[in-house]
Design an enzyme around this catalytic site. Structure first.
Site, PDB file in Angstrom:
ATOM      1  N   ASP A 103      27.651  65.191 -18.516  1.00  0.00           N
ATOM      2  CA  ASP A 103      26.714  66.052 -18.570  1.00  0.00           C
ATOM      3  C   ASP A 103      27.292  66.801 -16.980  1.00  0.00           C
ATOM      4  OD1 ASP A 103      24.861  67.829 -18.436  1.00  0.00           O
ATOM      5  OD2 ASP A 103      22.942  67.014 -17.937  1.00  0.00           O
ATOM      6  N   ASP A 115      28.599  71.953 -21.022  1.00  0.00           N
ATOM      7  CA  ASP A 115      28.799  70.772 -20.735  1.00  0.00           C
ATOM      8  C   ASP A 115      28.282  69.893 -19.742  1.00  0.00           C
ATOM      9  OD1 ASP A 115      25.401  72.107 -18.526  1.00  0.00           O
ATOM     10  OD2 ASP A 115      25.952  71.903 -20.825  1.00  0.00           O
ATOM     11  N   GLU A 116      27.602  70.079 -21.737  1.00  0.00           N
ATOM     12  CA  GLU A 116      27.723  67.905 -21.638  1.00  0.00           C
ATOM     13  C   GLU A 116      28.230  67.001 -22.428  1.00  0.00           C
ATOM     14  OE1 GLU A 116      23.144  69.178 -22.466  1.00  0.00           O
ATOM     15  OE2 GLU A 116      23.169  67.333 -22.491  1.00  0.00           O
TER      16      GLU A 116
END
Lengths: 355, 368
Positions: free
Chosen positions: A13, A107-108
């Protein structure tokens, strides 16, 4: 227990992703509270730097509120082209270790490193190598969770955030879960948390005391899942390039409207979603209506039909019917959304066969 | 081997068989063409192991012999030489064939003729004789409906159903079906059904002329052989069971539309422009003297056409894949056509108005 050897899953993350990219690319922003949000009275925060979070600024809160909480914050409009490019670079770093990557958003991502390409001894070493490469090559920080499944890996990545690494080994799972508040379980929102609390359940340890049958009876299929998650069991595989999960469209109104006034918007959104869904080879079985009240309470209603909506008109009709199921106390709404989910292979093509 | 002949004749022979040569071969020799000089002829043969084509052309035979040479390259060389030029093929040394014409020289790598696979040696149990015109008509009227690379491999071809006094050609891709029937003077005692592979059907369609000359189909041992003057086509048959096509051809329908073929065809092809590219749906609204055609695509663009027709029966609305309708109308020859319908969920039947060729087109409707 699972008969297979334990898997090794990393959940990676990026920390305060959009805000961090902005700070990296503009030295003047470093060390200052940065809020990524569109201009406009009704826009919401896309991301906040850790400096801004200290003032209580959070993602998804109205930009106006963020401004009140942190008057010195620098507001930057989002630049998704750049964020996407950085995401690709992150993904390339992850792919050095394993091809089994399931991106959740920009973003993850989950990465299955049960076997890794470079032959590193442990998943912890793999996670360290990933984080080091992201720091050195992209000048960004990421937090990682390492665990035997996706559910635990995701909780673990949040455990030492920002710029942290947390590992849950198979033998530590029970001890780790015991004191965990049930709200940390994915799918347990405010409502579910309250219902569990009424049963005297506030930690995962307490949840574990309940037999599967009792949870199944109270919560249906999700009860079964709760029972498994409470024991740290999650067999969901990491799915590279997973297919479309849902298609949706939302409208935030310039000024709050009554339930009746959402109709025009709702019809337009249904058309938009329908058009987008026609590009899918699969068909969606579930129609979702979403409303957000002026007080930011989110209401959703959904319908899973035996046959998927066959036309834009059918989708619109279903969305309007779902709206009837909202109890109207004369409150006002700031947002309406229409979505399709539960995509399946069409059991029945529009063109039936001769034989 | 050493032969000499004019370029056009040699090119013609190569052209006839080169279509059979697959571009990507697992067996290197299959990208070659077999050449044999015997008596006053050159025999040219190509195969992909499913179909084999052999043509012979008279040449000046200077030295009998046989060899195989790269088919495409030889074809391209002949094509590039000037019309009317004299060309010679000669085995110059082991593994090399020399092609010469005027001041041009080409040395091609060859492989041994003994290695070249052959399908020939058919044991014909049945022979059927038709005119070129008749066989060509059967193919032209149904071949468009053949499936292409369908997992139901038996649909990737054309059924020939031969009865005592008739022959029928049938093709279907599972959603639409085309059937054409012709009378036969001498058919077979017991019904015979064979499935010709797609490639053989398309090659035949290309090579049959529309004349009254006779052509004989020899069938046996899972193969079919067709002799057309100096050309012999041998093909394996598809070993499978074709669906019961007679069952899906509706016999009595309660609505009958009589329309002008060209007018309706033109209106449908205009409306098709704005149909959904994937599903190609078109909505037909039938009214007493009117056919209304509507399409809509995901971008919400719309087309509407109105054509005069005669409707016998109740008005109704039905959806179809517009390509299927256009294919059927294109395959017809008459000025008027008939569309018979039972209801929005039942298949539609199209045929030529007042025609004796007995071609029928069945199209499943589409839910719109």
């Amino acid at each position: 227990m699972s008969p297979n050897p334990p898997r090794k899953i990393i959940h990676l993350d990026m920390d305060a992703y959009y805000a961090s990219v902005e700070q990296r690319d503009d030295p003047a922003l470093r060390g200052r509270p940065v809020v990524v949000a569109w201009r406009g009275a009704r826009s919401v925060v896309c991301a906040a730097s850790y400096e801004a979070r200290r003032y209580g600024v959070r993602s998804a809160m109205p930009a106006v509120r963020a401004e009140r909480l942190c008057p010195e914050a620098v507001f930057v409009p989002p630049d998704f082209v750049r964020y996407r490019a950085v995401s690709r670079a992150v993904r390339e770093i992850l792919a050095r270790h394993s091809e089994l990557i399931e991106p959740l958003s920009l973003d993850e991502a989950y990465v299955d490193v049960s076997t890794n390409k470079l032959g590193l001894a442990t998943a912890t070493e793999v996670a360290q190598a990933m984080r080091a490469a992201i720091r050195e090559e992209l000048q960004l920080t990421a937090s990682a969770g390492v665990a035997p499944n996706k559910f635990l890996a995701k909780i673990a990545s949040d455990w030492r955030k920002p710029d942290g690494l947390f590992v849950i080994r198979p033998e530590q799972v029970e001890r780790f879960l015991e004191p965990l508040p049930v709200a940390r379980i994915p799918g347990v929102g405010k409502v579910m948390e309250q219902r569990l609390k009424e049963l005297g359940i506030s930690t995962v340890g307490e949840l574990r005391q309940w037999p599967a049958a009792a949870l199944l009876e109270r919560f249906g299929r999700y009860g079964q899942r709760l029972h498994e998650l409470a024991r740290g069991i999650d067999e969901h595989p990491v799915q590279p390039d997973r297919p479309t999960q849902s298609i949706s469209a939302e409208d935030t109104f310039a000024t709050d409207v009554t339930l009746a006034e959402t109709e025009d918007s709702l019809r337009r959104l249904a058309e938009k979603v329908w058009a987008a869904s026609r590009r899918e080879t699969r068909v969606a079985r579930t129609v979702v209506l979403k409303l957000k009240t002026a007080q930011f309470q989110v209401l959703t209603r959904s319908q899973t039909g035996s046959t998927p909506p066959a036309s834009c008109e059918a989708l619109t009709a279903t969305a309007l019917a779902l709206r009837e199921r909202i109890e109207d106390h004369g409150q006002r709404y700031r947002l309406v959304g229409v979505g399709l989910s539960n995509f399946r292979e069409p059991e029945e093509l529009p063109q039936p066969g001769l034989f | 081997m050493h032969i000499r002949h004019v370029r056009n004749e040699l090119l013609g022979a190569l052209q006839t068989v080169v279509g059979v040569v697959e571009r990507r071969q697992t067996l290197p020799i299959l990208s070659n063409v077999f050449l044999e000089a015997r008596d006053a002829e050159l025999v040219v043969r190509a195969t992909d192991l499913e179909i084999e084509m052999e043509v012979s052309t008279p040449v000046q035979n200077l030295k009998p012999g046989k060899v195989t040479a790269p088919a495409r390259k030889l074809y391209d060389i002949l094509r590039g030489l000037s019309e009317g030029a004299e060309v010679s093929f000669e085995i110059a040394e082991e593994g090399r064939m020399l092609v010469r014409s005027g001041k041009s020289r080409f040395t091609l790598a060859t492989l041994g003729a003994e290695e070249f696979p052959s399908l020939a040696g058919i044991q014909a149990d049945t022979q059927v004789t038709l005119t070129h015109k008749a066989l060509r008509s059967l193919i032209e009227r149904v071949s468009f409906a053949m499936a292409q690379q369908d997992v139901r491999y038996y649909l990737n071809g054309m059924l020939l159903h031969i009865g005592p006094q008739w022959v029928r050609a049938v093709a279907t891709d599972g959603h639409r079906l085309a059937m054409s029937e012709l009378a036969l003077e001498t058919g077979v005692k017991e019904d015979l059904q064979i499935i010709l592979p797609r490639k053989a059907v398309l090659e035949l369609a290309r090579l049959l002329d529309g004349g009254d000359a006779e052509v004989t189909l020899s069938i046996g041992g899972g193969q079919i052989q067709v002799q057309l003057l100096n050309l012999r086509i041998t093909s394996k048959l598809i070993d499978g069971r074709f669906p019961d096509y007679e069952r899906v051809i509706p016999d009595s329908q309660d609505r009958r539309v009589l329309g002008q073929r060209e007018k309706v065809r033109a209106a449908l092809s205009r409306a098709a422009i704005l149909s959904n590219e994937k599903f190609r749906g078109v909505r037909l609204q039938l009214e007493p003297d009117l056919l209304r055609i509507q399409t809509q695509n995901p971008e919400r663009e719309e087309a509407e056409e109105e054509v005069e027709v005669e409707l016998d029966g109740e008005p109704m609305e039905i959806g179809f894949n517009v390509t299927y309708l256009l294919d059927a109308l294109d395959a017809m020859k008459t000025e008027n056509f008939v569309l018979e319908l039972r209801g929005p969920d039942a298949s539609g039947l199209l045929f030529e108005a007042g025609e004796s060729t007995h071609s029928k087109y069945v199209v499943m409707p589409m839910r719109l």
